[in-house]
Design an enzyme around this catalytic site. Structure first.
Site, PDB file in Angstrom:
ATOM      1  N   THR A 125     -43.134 -62.622   2.794  1.00  0.00           N
ATOM      2  CA  THR A 125     -44.055 -63.240   1.829  1.00  0.00           C
ATOM      3  C   THR A 125     -43.298 -63.776   0.615  1.00  0.00           C
ATOM      4  O   THR A 125     -42.262 -63.224   0.240  1.00  0.00           O
ATOM      5  CB  THR A 125     -45.100 -62.189   1.375  1.00  0.00           C
ATOM      6  OG1 THR A 125     -45.752 -62.667   0.206  1.00  0.00           O
ATOM      7  CG2 THR A 125     -44.448 -60.854   1.025  1.00  0.00           C
ATOM      8  N   ASP A 126     -43.875 -64.802  -0.002  1.00  0.00           N
ATOM      9  CA  ASP A 126     -43.279 -65.321  -1.247  1.00  0.00           C
ATOM     10  C   ASP A 126     -43.377 -64.295  -2.381  1.00  0.00           C
ATOM     11  O   ASP A 126     -42.693 -64.425  -3.401  1.00  0.00           O
ATOM     12  CB  ASP A 126     -43.949 -66.649  -1.667  1.00  0.00           C
ATOM     13  CG  ASP A 126     -45.459 -66.544  -1.898  1.00  0.00           C
ATOM     14  OD1 ASP A 126     -46.042 -65.460  -1.699  1.00  0.00           O
ATOM     15  OD2 ASP A 126     -46.050 -67.574  -2.285  1.00  0.00           O
ATOM     16  N   GLU A 127     -44.224 -63.266  -2.175  1.00  0.00           N
ATOM     17  CA  GLU A 127     -44.408 -62.284  -3.251  1.00  0.00           C
ATOM     18  C   GLU A 127     -43.142 -61.485  -3.525  1.00  0.00           C
ATOM     19  O   GLU A 127     -43.022 -60.852  -4.574  1.00  0.00           O
ATOM     20  CB  GLU A 127     -45.594 -61.361  -2.930  1.00  0.00           C
ATOM     21  CG  GLU A 127     -46.877 -62.156  -2.791  1.00  0.00           C
ATOM     22  CD  GLU A 127     -48.149 -61.332  -2.729  1.00  0.00           C
ATOM     23  OE1 GLU A 127     -48.194 -60.243  -3.305  1.00  0.00           O
ATOM     24  OE2 GLU A 127     -49.110 -61.812  -2.096  1.00  0.00           O
ATOM     25  N   TYR A 153     -46.804 -53.355  -2.689  1.00  0.00           N
ATOM     26  CA  TYR A 153     -46.813 -54.182  -1.471  1.00  0.00           C
ATOM     27  C   TYR A 153     -45.575 -55.071  -1.409  1.00  0.00           C
ATOM     28  O   TYR A 153     -44.814 -55.032  -0.440  1.00  0.00           O
ATOM     29  CB  TYR A 153     -48.079 -55.044  -1.428  1.00  0.00           C
ATOM     30  CG  TYR A 153     -47.983 -56.224  -0.464  1.00  0.00           C
ATOM     31  CD1 TYR A 153     -47.895 -56.020   0.915  1.00  0.00           C
ATOM     32  CD2 TYR A 153     -47.942 -57.538  -0.941  1.00  0.00           C
ATOM     33  CE1 TYR A 153     -47.780 -57.090   1.789  1.00  0.00           C
ATOM     34  CE2 TYR A 153     -47.835 -58.614  -0.066  1.00  0.00           C
ATOM     35  CZ  TYR A 153     -47.752 -58.380   1.295  1.00  0.00           C
ATOM     36  OH  TYR A 153     -47.621 -59.444   2.167  1.00  0.00           O
ATOM     37  N   LYS A 157     -42.244 -55.115   1.144  1.00  0.00           N
ATOM     38  CA  LYS A 157     -41.873 -56.277   1.980  1.00  0.00           C
ATOM     39  C   LYS A 157     -40.438 -56.703   1.655  1.00  0.00           C
ATOM     40  O   LYS A 157     -39.676 -57.095   2.547  1.00  0.00           O
ATOM     41  CB  LYS A 157     -42.833 -57.442   1.744  1.00  0.00           C
ATOM     42  CG  LYS A 157     -44.256 -57.217   2.213  1.00  0.00           C
ATOM     43  CD  LYS A 157     -44.394 -57.079   3.721  1.00  0.00           C
ATOM     44  CE  LYS A 157     -44.141 -58.373   4.474  1.00  0.00           C
ATOM     45  NZ  LYS A 157     -44.367 -58.209   5.933  1.00  0.00           N
TER      46      LYS A 157
HETATM   47  P1  NAD Z   1     -53.553 -58.169   8.098  1.00  0.00           P
HETATM   48  O1  NAD Z   1     -53.695 -57.020   7.160  1.00  0.00           O
HETATM   49  O2  NAD Z   1     -54.734 -59.045   8.362  1.00  0.00           O
HETATM   50  O3  NAD Z   1     -53.091 -57.609   9.530  1.00  0.00           O
HETATM   51  C1  NAD Z   1     -52.107 -56.630   9.671  1.00  0.00           C
HETATM   52  C2  NAD Z   1     -52.129 -56.147  11.121  1.00  0.00           C
HETATM   53  O4  NAD Z   1     -51.073 -55.173  11.259  1.00  0.00           O
HETATM   54  C3  NAD Z   1     -53.434 -55.446  11.520  1.00  0.00           C
HETATM   55  O5  NAD Z   1     -53.833 -55.856  12.813  1.00  0.00           O
HETATM   56  C4  NAD Z   1     -53.066 -53.961  11.525  1.00  0.00           C
HETATM   57  O6  NAD Z   1     -53.825 -53.192  12.445  1.00  0.00           O
HETATM   58  C5  NAD Z   1     -51.596 -54.028  11.926  1.00  0.00           C
HETATM   59  N1  NAD Z   1     -50.841 -52.851  11.465  1.00  0.00           N
HETATM   60  C6  NAD Z   1     -50.836 -52.308  10.222  1.00  0.00           C
HETATM   61  N2  NAD Z   1     -50.040 -51.222  10.199  1.00  0.00           N
HETATM   62  C7  NAD Z   1     -49.530 -51.095  11.452  1.00  0.00           C
HETATM   63  C8  NAD Z   1     -48.623 -50.170  12.052  1.00  0.00           C
HETATM   64  N3  NAD Z   1     -48.111 -49.135  11.362  1.00  0.00           N
HETATM   65  N4  NAD Z   1     -48.288 -50.346  13.341  1.00  0.00           N
HETATM   66  C9  NAD Z   1     -48.812 -51.381  14.068  1.00  0.00           C
HETATM   67  N5  NAD Z   1     -49.677 -52.267  13.549  1.00  0.00           N
HETATM   68  C10 NAD Z   1     -50.030 -52.122  12.261  1.00  0.00           C
HETATM   69  O7  NAD Z   1     -52.313 -58.977   7.575  1.00  0.00           O
HETATM   70  P2  NAD Z   1     -52.045 -60.555   7.597  1.00  0.00           P
HETATM   71  O8  NAD Z   1     -52.660 -61.167   6.410  1.00  0.00           O
HETATM   72  O9  NAD Z   1     -52.337 -61.083   8.962  1.00  0.00           O
HETATM   73  O10 NAD Z   1     -50.459 -60.573   7.359  1.00  0.00           O
HETATM   74  C11 NAD Z   1     -49.559 -60.516   8.463  1.00  0.00           C
HETATM   75  C12 NAD Z   1     -48.144 -60.517   7.933  1.00  0.00           C
HETATM   76  O11 NAD Z   1     -47.914 -61.702   7.173  1.00  0.00           O
HETATM   77  C13 NAD Z   1     -47.818 -59.359   7.005  1.00  0.00           C
HETATM   78  O12 NAD Z   1     -46.526 -58.921   7.285  1.00  0.00           O
HETATM   79  C14 NAD Z   1     -47.908 -59.957   5.611  1.00  0.00           C
HETATM   80  O13 NAD Z   1     -47.044 -59.290   4.725  1.00  0.00           O
HETATM   81  C15 NAD Z   1     -47.439 -61.376   5.881  1.00  0.00           C
HETATM   82  N6  NAD Z   1     -47.960 -62.410   4.973  1.00  0.00           N
HETATM   83  C16 NAD Z   1     -49.308 -62.532   4.768  1.00  0.00           C
HETATM   84  C17 NAD Z   1     -49.776 -63.557   3.946  1.00  0.00           C
HETATM   85  C18 NAD Z   1     -51.252 -63.753   3.711  1.00  0.00           C
HETATM   86  O14 NAD Z   1     -51.626 -64.628   2.922  1.00  0.00           O
HETATM   87  N7  NAD Z   1     -52.139 -63.053   4.376  1.00  0.00           N
HETATM   88  C19 NAD Z   1     -48.874 -64.434   3.328  1.00  0.00           C
HETATM   89  C20 NAD Z   1     -47.499 -64.275   3.574  1.00  0.00           C
HETATM   90  C21 NAD Z   1     -47.068 -63.258   4.406  1.00  0.00           C
HETATM   91  P1  TYD Z   2     -55.403 -61.877  -2.630  1.00  0.00           P
HETATM   92  O1  TYD Z   2     -56.232 -62.654  -1.657  1.00  0.00           O
HETATM   93  O2  TYD Z   2     -55.562 -60.398  -2.699  1.00  0.00           O
HETATM   94  O3  TYD Z   2     -53.883 -62.292  -2.331  1.00  0.00           O
HETATM   95  P2  TYD Z   2     -52.532 -61.964  -3.192  1.00  0.00           P
HETATM   96  O4  TYD Z   2     -52.828 -60.961  -4.213  1.00  0.00           O
HETATM   97  O5  TYD Z   2     -51.623 -61.421  -2.124  1.00  0.00           O
HETATM   98  O6  TYD Z   2     -52.098 -63.278  -3.736  1.00  0.00           O
HETATM   99  O7  TYD Z   2     -55.668 -62.453  -4.087  1.00  0.00           O
HETATM  100  C1  TYD Z   2     -55.447 -63.811  -4.391  1.00  0.00           C
HETATM  101  C2  TYD Z   2     -55.701 -63.997  -5.866  1.00  0.00           C
HETATM  102  O8  TYD Z   2     -57.092 -63.775  -6.129  1.00  0.00           O
HETATM  103  C3  TYD Z   2     -54.958 -63.006  -6.756  1.00  0.00           C
HETATM  104  O9  TYD Z   2     -54.533 -63.672  -7.942  1.00  0.00           O
HETATM  105  C4  TYD Z   2     -55.981 -61.958  -7.089  1.00  0.00           C
HETATM  106  C5  TYD Z   2     -57.293 -62.734  -7.089  1.00  0.00           C
HETATM  107  N1  TYD Z   2     -58.498 -61.980  -6.684  1.00  0.00           N
HETATM  108  C6  TYD Z   2     -59.634 -61.984  -7.492  1.00  0.00           C
HETATM  109  O10 TYD Z   2     -59.656 -62.606  -8.573  1.00  0.00           O
HETATM  110  N2  TYD Z   2     -60.729 -61.283  -7.087  1.00  0.00           N
HETATM  111  C7  TYD Z   2     -60.742 -60.576  -5.924  1.00  0.00           C
HETATM  112  O11 TYD Z   2     -61.773 -59.912  -5.611  1.00  0.00           O
HETATM  113  C8  TYD Z   2     -59.583 -60.597  -5.094  1.00  0.00           C
HETATM  114  C9  TYD Z   2     -59.551 -59.844  -3.797  1.00  0.00           C
HETATM  115  C10 TYD Z   2     -58.487 -61.325  -5.512  1.00  0.00           C
END
Ligand code: NAD
Ligand code: TYD
Length: 340
Positions: A125-127, A153, A157
């Protein structure tokens, strides 16, 4: 080609499985997922009967189960999406983030060392870069930006990224890492900003905006992220990090107002609530490297992607209504009960 996708029952992992099974019908795809609160087996209904698909319920921290899978399937590529992924939950309870995101990654990387792999890909992640100031729009995250994570988090990562890159240098494990900006699209768990606001607006519930709502995220449609990971695992250079983002910076409040407009709901539903602890101000990706080296460009404009996403949540109410009526309800009450 045999590809193991960990975390494939979650948001991005499931979209990646759909993308891969459509584009490479001859590949065998194994989804390994623990099915935590964020994993949903019904999400994979469309592929579950495909002869080239297998689902294995297991924890990536469970060394025995992971090694067994490697012995049975001998994957060529492993793409690790499995993670605890929600910043707010990591602030409440960091421990499970350290377990899954760091120790789980170590187990997967060890399995790849032991049994061999053509490519281990870490979805990051960019975070991990921390945040950027709002008043310096010229600054973007490049792959050379120092790691400076803010939340439990993002620090978990970042640790995982450093670990797999160390496995590359120390053991020559063929590793790539991608760091993507915020994704949106179908099957995103309704605790994240966009699906939470869509679900609440549809139920005429308050829309909880943290702080002043001026924090900026760089939004990417999930399918574009999947295309980028597909390119990196096939053509990316071993040992390299690739940033993925679509030059689509938006303030949270503008997204929430847009959702209200698209759904015909009043902005009076918006409720400014207490800010997130340590809240990152701005994320913005410079995707020059993946564009120049691999020819990747995002295809979905935000105005189209958000319409598609809202349309999906309207058409798939059972998927998210089942979630918000279950165990998630106690999380929501704990996090927002006193705020909204
Ligand atoms: P999500 O929370 O929707 O899904 C995570 C999945 O991992 C779930 O199916 C969960 O059951 C599984 N999981 C969790 N712990 C586990 C374990 N110990 N063993 C096996 N499976 C396990 O997450 P997402 O939003 O789909 O993100 C997927 C990946 O992409 C993550 O690594 C996250 O850090 C990264 N990512 C997400 C975003 C975003 O915007 N959502 C952006 C950049 C990177
Ligand atoms: P989120 O979807 O949790 O992603 P991330 O924190 O990984 O960027 O949140 C996106 C942005 O929205 C973040 O600045 C926090 C804000 N946010 C709210 O303002 N209200 C909410 O209920 C949630 C879940 C997020």
């Amino acid at each position: 080609m045999v590809i193991t996708v960990t975390g494939g029952a979650g948001f991005i992992g499931s979209n990646f499985i759909f993308h891969m099974m459509k584009k490479y019908p001859d590949y065998r795809i194994i989804c390994l997922d623990k099915l935590t609160y964020a994993g949903n087996l019904s999400t994979l209904d469309a592929v579950k009967d495909n002869k080239n698909f297998r689902f294995v319920k297991a924890d990536i921290c469970d060394r025995e189960a992971v090694y067994k899978l490697f012995e049975e399937e001998k994957p060529d590529i492993l793409v690790n999406f499995a993670a605890e992924s929600h910043v707010d939950r990591s602030i409440e309870n960091p421990d499970v983030f350290l377990q899954t995101n760091i120790m789980g990654t170590a187990v997967l990387a060890d399995a790849c060392r032991k049994y061999g792999i053509k490519r281990y890909h870490q979805v990051s992640t960019d975070e991990v870069y921390g945040d950027l100031p709002l008043d310096r729009p010229d600054l973007l995250f490049t792959e050379k930006t120092p790691i400076h994570a803010s939340s439990p988090y993002s620090s978990s990562k970042a640790a995982a990224d450093l670990l797999v890159l160390a496995y590359n240098r120390t053991y020559q494990l063929p590793v790539t890492v991608s760091r993507c900006s915020n994704n949106y699209g179908p099957y995103q768990f309704p605790e994240k900003l966009i699906p939470l606001m869509i679900a609440n607006a549809l139920n005429d519930k308050p829309l909880p905006v943290y702080g002043e709502g001026i924090n900026v995220r760089d939004w990417l449609y999930v399918e574009d992220h999947c295309t980028a990971v597909d390119l990196v695992i096939h053509k990316g250079r071993v040992g390299e990090v690739y940033n993925i983002g679509g030059h689509n910076e938006m303030r949270n409040i503008d997204i929430v107002k847009l959702i209200c407009k698209e759904l015909g709901k009043s902005e009076s539903l918006i409720k400014y609530v207490e800010d997130r602890k340590g809240h990152d101000m701005r994320y913005a990706i410079d995707p020059t490297k993946i564009h120049d080296e691999l020819g990747w460009l995002p295809e979905t404009k935000f105005e189209d992607g958000i319409k598609k996403t809202i349309g999906w949540y309207l058409e798939n109410k059972t998927w998210w209504e089942t979630i918000i009526s279950g165990e998630y309800r106690s999380y929501y009450n704990k996090m927002y009960g006193s705020k909204c």
